[in-house]
Design a protein around this motif. Structure first.
Motif, PDB file in Angstrom:
ATOM      1  N   GLY A  57      -1.741 -40.406 -14.058  1.00 57.66           N
ATOM      2  CA  GLY A  57      -1.443 -40.090 -15.446  1.00 57.66           C
ATOM      3  C   GLY A  57      -2.289 -40.878 -16.421  1.00 57.66           C
ATOM      4  N   VAL A  58      -2.777 -42.056 -16.021  1.00 56.95           N
ATOM      5  CA  VAL A  58      -3.661 -42.832 -16.880  1.00 56.95           C
ATOM      6  C   VAL A  58      -4.979 -42.087 -17.087  1.00 56.95           C
ATOM      7  CG1 VAL A  58      -4.840 -45.029 -17.170  1.00 56.95           C
ATOM      8  CG2 VAL A  58      -2.592 -44.959 -16.109  1.00 56.95           C
ATOM      9  N   THR A  59      -5.477 -41.474 -16.014  1.00 57.70           N
ATOM     10  CA  THR A  59      -6.690 -40.664 -16.140  1.00 57.70           C
ATOM     11  C   THR A  59      -6.473 -39.550 -17.143  1.00 57.70           C
ATOM     12  OG1 THR A  59      -7.348 -41.151 -13.861  1.00 57.70           O
ATOM     13  CG2 THR A  59      -8.292 -39.173 -14.869  1.00 57.70           C
ATOM     14  N   PHE A  60      -5.310 -38.909 -17.079  1.00 59.48           N
ATOM     15  CA  PHE A  60      -4.984 -37.875 -18.062  1.00 59.48           C
ATOM     16  C   PHE A  60      -5.110 -38.419 -19.479  1.00 59.48           C
ATOM     17  CE2 PHE A  60      -1.911 -36.167 -21.014  1.00 59.48           C
ATOM     18  CZ  PHE A  60      -2.115 -34.794 -20.932  1.00 59.48           C
ATOM     19  N   PHE A  61      -4.563 -39.602 -19.720  1.00 60.23           N
ATOM     20  CA  PHE A  61      -4.575 -40.144 -21.070  1.00 60.23           C
ATOM     21  C   PHE A  61      -5.974 -40.518 -21.529  1.00 60.23           C
ATOM     22  CE2 PHE A  61      -0.039 -40.946 -20.073  1.00 60.23           C
ATOM     23  CZ  PHE A  61       0.474 -40.148 -21.079  1.00 60.23           C
ATOM     24  N   ALA A 262      -9.946 -36.226 -12.887  1.00 58.54           N
ATOM     25  CA  ALA A 262     -10.372 -36.067 -14.283  1.00 58.54           C
ATOM     26  C   ALA A 262     -10.777 -34.634 -14.633  1.00 58.54           C
ATOM     27  CB  ALA A 262     -11.504 -37.046 -14.597  1.00 58.54           C
ATOM     28  N   PRO A 263     -11.593 -33.930 -13.811  1.00 59.82           N
ATOM     29  CA  PRO A 263     -11.940 -32.556 -14.177  1.00 59.82           C
ATOM     30  C   PRO A 263     -10.723 -31.628 -14.243  1.00 59.82           C
ATOM     31  CG  PRO A 263     -13.463 -33.406 -12.531  1.00 59.82           C
ATOM     32  CD  PRO A 263     -12.346 -34.387 -12.625  1.00 59.82           C
ATOM     33  N   LEU A 264      -9.741 -31.848 -13.365  1.00 58.80           N
ATOM     34  CA  LEU A 264      -8.542 -31.005 -13.383  1.00 58.80           C
ATOM     35  C   LEU A 264      -7.722 -31.261 -14.635  1.00 58.80           C
ATOM     36  CD1 LEU A 264      -7.519 -31.410  -9.637  1.00 58.80           C
ATOM     37  CD2 LEU A 264      -8.781 -29.516 -10.680  1.00 58.80           C
ATOM     38  N   PHE A 265      -7.551 -32.539 -14.990  1.00 58.12           N
ATOM     39  CA  PHE A 265      -6.835 -32.857 -16.221  1.00 58.12           C
ATOM     40  C   PHE A 265      -7.597 -32.344 -17.441  1.00 58.12           C
ATOM     41  CE2 PHE A 265      -4.731 -36.550 -13.870  1.00 58.12           C
ATOM     42  CZ  PHE A 265      -3.497 -35.912 -13.824  1.00 58.12           C
ATOM     43  N   ALA A 266      -8.917 -32.438 -17.397  1.00 58.05           N
ATOM     44  CA  ALA A 266      -9.716 -31.943 -18.521  1.00 58.05           C
ATOM     45  C   ALA A 266      -9.523 -30.446 -18.712  1.00 58.05           C
ATOM     46  CB  ALA A 266     -11.192 -32.267 -18.290  1.00 58.05           C
ATOM     47  N   ALA A 267      -9.483 -29.705 -17.598  1.00 57.73           N
ATOM     48  CA  ALA A 267      -9.252 -28.265 -17.691  1.00 57.73           C
ATOM     49  C   ALA A 267      -7.865 -27.970 -18.248  1.00 57.73           C
ATOM     50  CB  ALA A 267      -9.420 -27.624 -16.310  1.00 57.73           C
ATOM     51  N   LEU A 268      -6.866 -28.741 -17.816  1.00 56.72           N
ATOM     52  CA  LEU A 268      -5.502 -28.532 -18.312  1.00 56.72           C
ATOM     53  C   LEU A 268      -5.415 -28.826 -19.812  1.00 56.72           C
ATOM     54  CD1 LEU A 268      -2.501 -27.962 -17.816  1.00 56.72           C
ATOM     55  CD2 LEU A 268      -2.236 -30.380 -17.186  1.00 56.72           C
ATOM     56  N   ILE A 269      -6.005 -29.924 -20.246  1.00 56.24           N
ATOM     57  CA  ILE A 269      -5.980 -30.286 -21.669  1.00 56.24           C
ATOM     58  C   ILE A 269      -6.709 -29.234 -22.501  1.00 56.24           C
ATOM     59  CG2 ILE A 269      -6.873 -31.963 -23.346  1.00 56.24           C
ATOM     60  CD1 ILE A 269      -6.344 -34.104 -21.105  1.00 56.24           C
ATOM     61  N   THR A 270      -7.865 -28.800 -22.020  1.00 59.04           N
ATOM     62  CA  THR A 270      -8.633 -27.786 -22.749  1.00 59.04           C
ATOM     63  C   THR A 270      -7.872 -26.474 -22.832  1.00 59.04           C
ATOM     64  OG1 THR A 270     -10.707 -28.820 -22.026  1.00 59.04           O
ATOM     65  CG2 THR A 270     -10.828 -26.547 -22.818  1.00 59.04           C
ATOM     66  N   ALA A 271      -7.309 -26.055 -21.715  1.00 58.86           N
ATOM     67  CA  ALA A 271      -6.562 -24.793 -21.710  1.00 58.86           C
ATOM     68  C   ALA A 271      -5.342 -24.873 -22.620  1.00 58.86           C
ATOM     69  CB  ALA A 271      -6.150 -24.442 -20.283  1.00 58.86           C
ATOM     70  N   THR A 272      -4.676 -26.034 -22.624  1.00 60.95           N
ATOM     71  CA  THR A 272      -3.501 -26.195 -23.485  1.00 60.95           C
ATOM     72  C   THR A 272      -3.900 -26.154 -24.956  1.00 60.95           C
ATOM     73  OG1 THR A 272      -2.412 -27.534 -21.786  1.00 60.95           O
ATOM     74  CG2 THR A 272      -1.554 -27.717 -24.019  1.00 60.95           C
ATOM     75  N   ALA A 273      -4.989 -26.831 -25.300  1.00 63.01           N
ATOM     76  CA  ALA A 273      -5.468 -26.799 -26.685  1.00 63.01           C
ATOM     77  C   ALA A 273      -5.869 -25.386 -27.098  1.00 63.01           C
ATOM     78  CB  ALA A 273      -6.646 -27.758 -26.843  1.00 63.01           C
ATOM     79  N   GLN A 274      -6.560 -24.679 -26.221  1.00 66.46           N
ATOM     80  CA  GLN A 274      -6.968 -23.309 -26.539  1.00 66.46           C
ATOM     81  C   GLN A 274      -5.757 -22.393 -26.687  1.00 66.46           C
ATOM     82  OE1 GLN A 274      -9.665 -22.799 -23.189  1.00 66.46           O
ATOM     83  NE2 GLN A 274     -11.443 -22.878 -24.549  1.00 66.46           N
ATOM     84  N   ALA A 275      -4.723 -22.625 -25.890  1.00 72.55           N
ATOM     85  CA  ALA A 275      -3.498 -21.826 -26.033  1.00 72.55           C
ATOM     86  C   ALA A 275      -2.871 -22.050 -27.408  1.00 72.55           C
ATOM     87  CB  ALA A 275      -2.511 -22.180 -24.920  1.00 72.55           C
ATOM     88  N   ASP A 276      -2.883 -23.296 -27.887  1.00 75.42           N
ATOM     89  CA  ASP A 276      -2.361 -23.568 -29.231  1.00 75.42           C
ATOM     90  C   ASP A 276      -3.192 -22.867 -30.297  1.00 75.42           C
ATOM     91  OD1 ASP A 276      -0.152 -25.039 -28.609  1.00 75.42           O
ATOM     92  OD2 ASP A 276      -1.033 -26.990 -29.025  1.00 75.42           O
ATOM     93  N   LEU A 277      -4.486 -22.799 -30.090  1.00 77.32           N
ATOM     94  CA  LEU A 277      -5.364 -22.182 -31.087  1.00 77.32           C
ATOM     95  C   LEU A 277      -5.203 -20.672 -31.132  1.00 77.32           C
ATOM     96  CD1 LEU A 277      -8.635 -24.218 -30.404  1.00 77.32           C
ATOM     97  CD2 LEU A 277      -6.967 -24.581 -32.232  1.00 77.32           C
ATOM     98  N   HIS A 278      -5.066 -20.066 -29.958  1.00 80.13           N
ATOM     99  CA  HIS A 278      -5.067 -18.600 -29.886  1.00 80.13           C
ATOM    100  C   HIS A 278      -3.673 -17.995 -29.776  1.00 80.13           C
ATOM    101  CE1 HIS A 278      -9.434 -18.616 -29.587  1.00 80.13           C
ATOM    102  NE2 HIS A 278      -9.341 -19.539 -28.637  1.00 80.13           N
TER     103      HIS A 278
END
Length: 404
Positions: A57-61, A262-278
């Motif tokens: 979870g630290v990597t996520f943060f 890190a790449p998996l968390f990055a994809a999750l964060i990006t997808a979550t942000a894009q979901a908020d936008l769209h």
């Protein structure tokens, strides 16, 4: 110093509000708390195997911290010194308070008090030394890494990292993990790969590069469900891996869980942000989730401190229902303390310290400028925190100490 310039967003720039990231922060903090409960208090079926390497979870943060700050500072100029002051106001007051509380608990329980490490942690330099990395509050080590990221951030914006940089950062994790095979001392290897700010920098940089790519419209919309399932599948795969390879081995999941995720968390964060936008209005945008997300930084810093007195006076609970009851008691108690700290200490002191009286906006020749947009409404890595201004998300939740 020349002002830092980021190309202005297109006329169709997305909304700045990313509330789901706050709820996501709480889930990452919960993963860290379950990690400590499993390792320090006692194990529970299903939950403990999944959270055995929950310090990921630290990597996520760290990834979230880079994403939020780059998203926030993409436009209007702000002097670098103001950026640094805001970041310090965000993380230092609660860090200092919980460090003092941790030292007091150590002393009350008759344990050795790490005074030297605590002193190094006050200027947030403790992760740079192998003997001081845990500071006075073990959970606060990640704030030293965050301070290093903040120091680099103005230069980072000047360099305008893009998708090629993101790809290099994704490759850095596996390369660092493989390089760990050359270090025979497990404790030294853990410090070099898990705590040293240089080893964690690619994670922060990855988040920042992806945020700028989303802002510039250079990244396709990522599907949220597959990203979430990929993170879950990775943590499921750690269960048999743990049984096959002991933690001291370089090829165990101990460092791999942090460097390869890190790449998996990055994809999750990006997808979550894009979901908020769209598609705004998702489940994680609801008030209970954002409230819990706002408390997550304080929860990250205080939870392990509350475990120590209980374990000192009551010892480890019996397996089964007693362990489950102890988990529930310690988690709810520490979360309640975190809520109080957030509302009575963290938020008021940040508002007090973060800005001086308004000054005229800097001109083209103003010294060191970072460029912020309105902050995403995401609440307060571990991480710490990564939001600007107060509404943005914090990577707070901050990282976890290694098993005792």
């Amino acid at each position: 110093m020349t002002p830092l310039r980021i190309p202005p967003p297109s006329s169709r720039a997305p909304s700045s509000r990313l509330p789901s990231l706050t709820g996501l922060r709480f889930l990452a903090a919960l993963l860290v708390v379950c990690y400590h409960l499993s390792r320090q208090v006692g194990t529970l079926p299903v939950l403990s195997p999944l959270a055995w390497y929950g310090r990921s979870g630290v990597t996520f943060f760290f990834v979230l911290s880079g994403f939020v700050l780059a998203w926030t500072y993409a436009d209007a100029p702000v002097p670098a010194r103001r950026f640094y002051r805001r970041r310090l106001a965000r993380i230092w007051p609660l860090h200092a308070l919980t460090t003092g509380a941790s030292l007091a608990v150590y002393a009350a329980l008759g344990a050795a008090v790490p005074v030297t490490a605590a002193l190094w942690s006050l200027p947030l330099l403790h992760p740079w030394g192998r003997g001081t990395v845990m500071g006075g509050n073990p959970a606060g080590w990640s704030l030293g890494d965050e301070a290093w990221f903040y120091l680099l951030f103005p230069l980072l914006l000047r360099l305008r990292p893009g998708l090629r940089t993101a790809a290099l950062c994704c490759a850095a994790g596996p390369l660092l993990w493989l390089a760990g095979s050359a270090v025979t001392d497990p404790a030294l290897r853990s410090w070099l790969l898990d705590y040293l700010p240089l080893s964690r920098t690619p994670q922060f940089l990855l988040g920042a590069a992806l945020a700028l790519a989303v802002r510039r419209g250079r990244l396709p919309v990522l599907p949220l469900l597959p990203a979430a399932l990929a993170v879950a599948a990775f943590h499921l795969a750690l269960v048999p891996w743990h049984h096959a390879v002991p933690d001291p081995a370089w090829h165990s999941p101990y460092s791999a869980s942090q460097l390869l995720s890190a790449p998996l968390f990055a994809a999750l964060i990006t997808a979550t942000a894009q979901a908020d936008l769209h598609h705004p209005g998702g489940p994680l945008t609801r008030r209970p989730w954002t409230l819990l997300g706002n408390w997550s930084f304080a929860w990250y810093l205080i939870h392990e401190i509350t475990f120590r007195p209980w374990l000192h006076h009551h010892g480890h609970p019996a397996p089964g229902l007693p362990t489950a009851a102890t988990w529930l008691l310690l988690a709810t108690t520490s979360l309640t303390l975190a809520a109080l700290l957030h509302h009575l200490v963290e938020h008021p002191l940040e508002r007090l310290l973060r800005d001086r009286p308004a000054a005229p906006p800097p001109g083209p020749g103003s010294p060191g400028v970072v460029r912020p947009r309105p902050a995403p409404r995401t609440g307060a890595v571990g991480p710490g925190p990564a939001e600007e201004p107060r509404d943005a998300p914090v990577p707070s939740a901050r990282p976890s100490a290694p098993p005792a």
